[in-house]
Design a protein around this motif. Structure first.
Motif, PDB file in Angstrom:
ATOM      1  N   LYS A   1       5.218 -10.296   7.625  1.00 13.24           N
ATOM      2  CA  LYS A   1       4.213  -9.913   8.606  1.00 13.24           C
ATOM      3  C   LYS A   1       4.859  -9.193   9.789  1.00 13.24           C
ATOM      4  O   LYS A   1       4.227  -8.356  10.434  1.00 13.24           O
ATOM      5  CB  LYS A   1       3.473 -11.154   9.113  1.00 13.24           C
ATOM      6  N   ASP A   2       6.099  -9.536  10.078  1.00 17.17           N
ATOM      7  CA  ASP A   2       6.805  -8.967  11.226  1.00 17.17           C
ATOM      8  C   ASP A   2       7.678  -7.778  10.843  1.00 17.17           C
ATOM      9  O   ASP A   2       8.569  -7.402  11.610  1.00 17.17           O
ATOM     10  CB  ASP A   2       7.685 -10.041  11.877  1.00 17.17           C
ATOM     11  N   CYS A   3       7.431  -7.195   9.701  1.00 20.52           N
ATOM     12  CA  CYS A   3       8.292  -6.116   9.201  1.00 20.52           C
ATOM     13  C   CYS A   3       8.518  -5.024  10.241  1.00 20.52           C
ATOM     14  O   CYS A   3       9.655  -4.633  10.512  1.00 20.52           O
ATOM     15  CB  CYS A   3       7.677  -5.518   7.931  1.00 20.52           C
ATOM     16  N   LYS A   4       7.444  -4.545  10.845  1.00 23.38           N
ATOM     17  CA  LYS A   4       7.563  -3.430  11.784  1.00 23.38           C
ATOM     18  C   LYS A   4       7.906  -3.878  13.205  1.00 23.38           C
ATOM     19  O   LYS A   4       8.022  -3.039  14.103  1.00 23.38           O
ATOM     20  CB  LYS A   4       6.264  -2.618  11.797  1.00 23.38           C
TER      21      LYS A   4
ATOM     22  N   GLN B   1       0.833  -1.201   0.000  1.00 26.75           N
ATOM     23  CA  GLN B   1       0.000   0.000   0.000  1.00 26.75           C
ATOM     24  C   GLN B   1       0.871   1.256   0.000  1.00 26.75           C
ATOM     25  O   GLN B   1       1.990   1.255   0.519  1.00 26.75           O
ATOM     26  CB  GLN B   1      -0.900   0.010   1.234  1.00 26.75           C
ATOM     27  N   SER B   2       0.324   2.323  -0.553  1.00 28.98           N
ATOM     28  CA  SER B   2       1.024   3.603  -0.525  1.00 28.98           C
ATOM     29  C   SER B   2       0.975   4.184   0.879  1.00 28.98           C
ATOM     30  O   SER B   2      -0.074   4.167   1.528  1.00 28.98           O
ATOM     31  CB  SER B   2       0.377   4.587  -1.510  1.00 28.98           C
TER      32      SER B   2
ATOM     33  N   TYR C   1       4.992 -13.970   4.493  1.00 24.04           N
ATOM     34  CA  TYR C   1       4.596 -12.710   3.871  1.00 24.04           C
ATOM     35  C   TYR C   1       3.203 -12.247   4.307  1.00 24.04           C
ATOM     36  O   TYR C   1       2.360 -13.042   4.719  1.00 24.04           O
ATOM     37  CB  TYR C   1       4.629 -12.849   2.349  1.00 24.04           C
ATOM     38  N   THR C   2       2.977 -10.944   4.179  1.00 22.58           N
ATOM     39  CA  THR C   2       1.639 -10.406   4.407  1.00 22.58           C
ATOM     40  C   THR C   2       0.687 -10.945   3.344  1.00 22.58           C
ATOM     41  O   THR C   2       1.114 -11.422   2.288  1.00 22.58           O
ATOM     42  CB  THR C   2       1.650  -8.875   4.351  1.00 22.58           C
TER      43      THR C   2
ATOM     44  N   SER D   1      -5.425  -4.681   7.137  1.00 22.14           N
ATOM     45  CA  SER D   1      -4.537  -5.601   6.412  1.00 22.14           C
ATOM     46  C   SER D   1      -3.614  -6.323   7.382  1.00 22.14           C
ATOM     47  O   SER D   1      -3.299  -7.509   7.203  1.00 22.14           O
ATOM     48  CB  SER D   1      -3.712  -4.830   5.376  1.00 22.14           C
ATOM     49  N   GLU D   2      -3.189  -5.620   8.427  1.00 18.95           N
ATOM     50  CA  GLU D   2      -2.306  -6.222   9.430  1.00 18.95           C
ATOM     51  C   GLU D   2      -3.025  -7.343  10.170  1.00 18.95           C
ATOM     52  O   GLU D   2      -2.471  -8.432  10.373  1.00 18.95           O
ATOM     53  CB  GLU D   2      -1.853  -5.133  10.408  1.00 18.95           C
ATOM     54  N   LEU D   3      -4.269  -7.088  10.559  1.00 19.23           N
ATOM     55  CA  LEU D   3      -5.038  -8.106  11.271  1.00 19.23           C
ATOM     56  C   LEU D   3      -5.329  -9.314  10.386  1.00 19.23           C
ATOM     57  O   LEU D   3      -5.233 -10.467  10.826  1.00 19.23           O
ATOM     58  CB  LEU D   3      -6.349  -7.498  11.781  1.00 19.23           C
TER      59      LEU D   3
END
Length: 652
Positions: A579-582, A269-270, A478-479, A453-455
């Motif tokens: 998924k754990d990027c942040k 996403q932007s 991946y997400t 999207s995260e959930l």
């Protein structure tokens, strides 16, 4: 306590801490009486606003003095109680109160703009405070060469101050380029300036890591503005690899000259990385806004930056981001096809061949041959726009950009599309005030979309469509959105056939993979060359999908499968899509040796990033929420104790 003309300190402080002062109006030299009126609309400088900060006491004085000069009154500190002066003032309530908020910053904490007498800038009377300002201006010599100084949260620089003297936010006066544009400024309607300024002040009070800069010319007119909130600054730490400068509003001549800095998050996403209003489309103004953005991001430049096709952009970026790979956005270019070529005979045929040249060429020779054929067949040798596109081909045609990583931002298929970040919220006649009113709503909806999207990525299992181990492997990592994109490549393996080895050079083996490709109504079989290095399990396909989009293509997957490789090599699983990027701790960016880890702005960014995983985990269920809330409250109590200990007087 400050009053409006001569500076006198009270013998007793007005407030107990001794670090809070008041500026009042000096009407000693004014005619008493007259009608009561409110402050007149400002001409150039913004009025005093609660929350406005300054880097020194003198600068706060200069700010209010300049405002008073424009409105038609002088200022001073209040006279000392033990040395009273003859009272000839009108008792006007107009004043501001400033407070020392730390060792070197002053903040306005109270404002009263209304007067009990007539004020007018047309009154030809110099107050003593104005005379001092003029004398200071005369003593100040211009710098030997123009320089731009910027500093976090600098809100104002009076025109009487030398732009190179203190390292404050400067009123930029040119950099030797495009000097005729100094008079260009933002065309604000009534209420626009106050709406913008009040928004910044409110955000600064509620969002400590909010950053903004305002570029003001010699006459106090606003030339450029830049701002970014704490979330944008934190997101940039994760998604600084590829950034696009969205100038859609400039290209389409919208009322607001909006420029947005856009990144791509781990959901594809932007994300907004900063915004600005620019007073003129010139190198000088672009340089200012790029430097402001770079300063906001702690001088950490992006690896790749996309802009519209513009020589002014090109020159400014080469100056501010000399090491970044600058590319022109193919989407902007394709949007202009009808405008530039729509009147030509055979336009639809020209359009198809141009798209085929740009998006279907796997090798440089293919593009060159196809482009030359289009030009010759349709007699387009004298078309200046097509000539400029060809001259700049290495900056926007995908086949020339295979060695650069784009994180999915590059356009590689005719069917792909994109939209501006504020698309649907900004139209041609949106004014500054309307945009500011909508701004928070836009960000709220974008952030809500990311949160959903995260959930989904964490709580929903992805549906597997093949029995391939590659699909199972990345479904865990991946997400959801990025996995779906990769999944299409796994499914696409079944449209590939006849994988065969054609060359061996040491540990490097070259393969040809055939694929049945459908382009519009046309079907063809295409050959894709894949290089496979056996010792490090490195792989590269001529289609270069990994560099373009960030995941391996169906042709490379076929070769890995052909060689019995059951899992995708680690180097091709990017953490920016996980998924754990942040949740992953970030190190200081490479090449940023001058980052000040003792800077409160850096502390804020680092803490913000580390807090995101806690918020995400805490929102997974009601039990998670209760535990998280309890721990946060405990942490706040501990921090309050630290604050109490720091503020307590030392034991004698």
């Amino acid at each position: 306590m400050f009053e409006m003309e001569e500076v006198h300190l009270n013998s007793e402080p007005l407030f107990d801490d001794g670090n809070e002062y008041e500026f009042e109006e000096d009407t000693n030299d004014m005619d008493s009486g007259g009608e009561v009126s409110n402050a007149q609309p400002m001409k150039g400088h913004a009025p005093p606003t609660v929350g406005l900060e300054f880097d020194s006491f003198d600068q706060a004085y200069d700010f209010y003095n300049m405002y008073g000069k424009e409105q038609g009154f002088g200022i001073r500190k209040k006279s000392e109680a033990n040395n009273p002066r003859p009272e000839t003032r009108t008792g006007c309530p107009a004043m501001i109160v400033i407070r020392l908020v730390d060792s070197n910053r002053w903040s306005i904490v109270e404002v009263q703009l209304e007067h009990n007498h007539r004020v007018s800038p047309e009154i030809k009377r110099f107050y003593k405070s104005h005379k001092k300002m003029i004398i200071a201006a005369k003593k100040t010599q211009p710098p030997s060469k123009p320089v731009m100084h910027m500093r976090v949260i600098k809100l104002y620089q009076p025109a009487a101050i030398n732009s190179g003297s203190n390292g404050y936010l400067s009123i930029s006066r040119g950099d030797g380029i495009d000097s005729i544009d100094h008079a260009k400024y933002l065309e604000l309607k009534e209420g626009d300036a106050h709406a913008l300024y009040n928004y910044f002040c409110r955000m600064k009070l509620t969002n400590p890591n909010f950053f903004y800069l305002m570029d003001v010319d010699d006459d106090g007119r606003l030339r450029n503005v830049f701002w970014a909130d704490a979330r944008s600054r934190a997101d940039y730490a994760y998604f600084s690899d590829t950034v696009a400068v969205d100038s859609m509003c400039l290209a389409n001549k919208f009322e607001i000259p909006l420029i947005s800095f856009i990144g791509i998050n781990h959901h594809g996403q932007s994300v907004l990385l900063g915004c600005g209003f620019i007073g003129h489309e010139s190198v000088e103004h672009f340089v200012w806004i790029f430097r402001a953005w770079l300063k906001c991001m702690l001088d950490h430049p992006p690896q790749v930056i996309f802009t519209d096709q513009s020589k002014a952009f090109q020159t400014a970026i080469s100056e501010v981001f000399p090491k970044a790979h600058h590319c022109f956005c193919a989407w902007y270019i394709m949007q202009r096809l009808h405008e530039k070529l729509g009147g030509l005979k055979g336009y639809e045929v020209i359009k198809r061949q141009l798209n085929r040249s740009v998006f279907n060429s796997l090798k440089l020779a293919e593009f060159e041959t196809s482009w030359a054929d289009m030009i010759h067949r349709h007699g387009l040798q004298d078309n200046k726009w097509l000539h400029s596109l060809y001259e700049d081909r290495q900056m926007w045609v995908p086949v020339y950009l295979k060695d650069t990583f784009f994180a999915g931002m590059i356009l590689i298929q005719e069917s792909e599309s994109k939209s501006a970040f504020f698309d649907g919220y900004v139209h041609k006649h949106t004014c500054f005030k309307e945009f500011v009113d909508k701004y928070d709503l836009v960000l709220h909806r974008k952030h809500l979309k990311e949160a959903m999207s995260e959930l989904e990525s964490r709580n929903l299992n992805c549906e597997l469509k093949t029995r391939c181990n590659f699909e199972v492997q990345l479904a865990r990592v991946y997400t959801k959105e990025i996995f779906k994109r990769f999944q299409s490549e796994v499914e696409g393996m079944y449209s590939c056939f006849n994988t065969r080895q054609i060359n061996v050079n040491g540990t490097i083996i070259t393969y040809i993979v055939k694929e049945r490709v459908v382009t519009g109504k046309e079907k063809e079989v295409r050959n894709y060359e894949v290089l496979y290095e056996t010792s490090q399990v490195d792989i590269r396909c001529i289609c270069s999908l990994f560099n373009y989009k960030g995941y391996l293509c169906r042709h490379a997957l076929n070769v890995l499968n052909y060689n019995g490789v059951e899992e995708i090599p680690r180097q091709y699983i990017l953490s920016r899509w996980s998924k754990d990027c942040k949740r992953q701790p970030l190190e200081i960016p490479r090449g940023s040796n001058d980052v000040d880890v003792h800077n409160p702005a850096w502390w804020h960014n680092n803490l913000y990033r580390r807090a995101i995983p806690i918020v995400e985990q805490g929102a997974r269920s009601k039990d998670h929420y209760k535990i998280t809330l309890h721990e946060l409250e405990e942490l706040l109590n501990k921090l309050d104790l630290v604050e109490d200990n720091l503020s307590a007087p030392e034991n004698v």
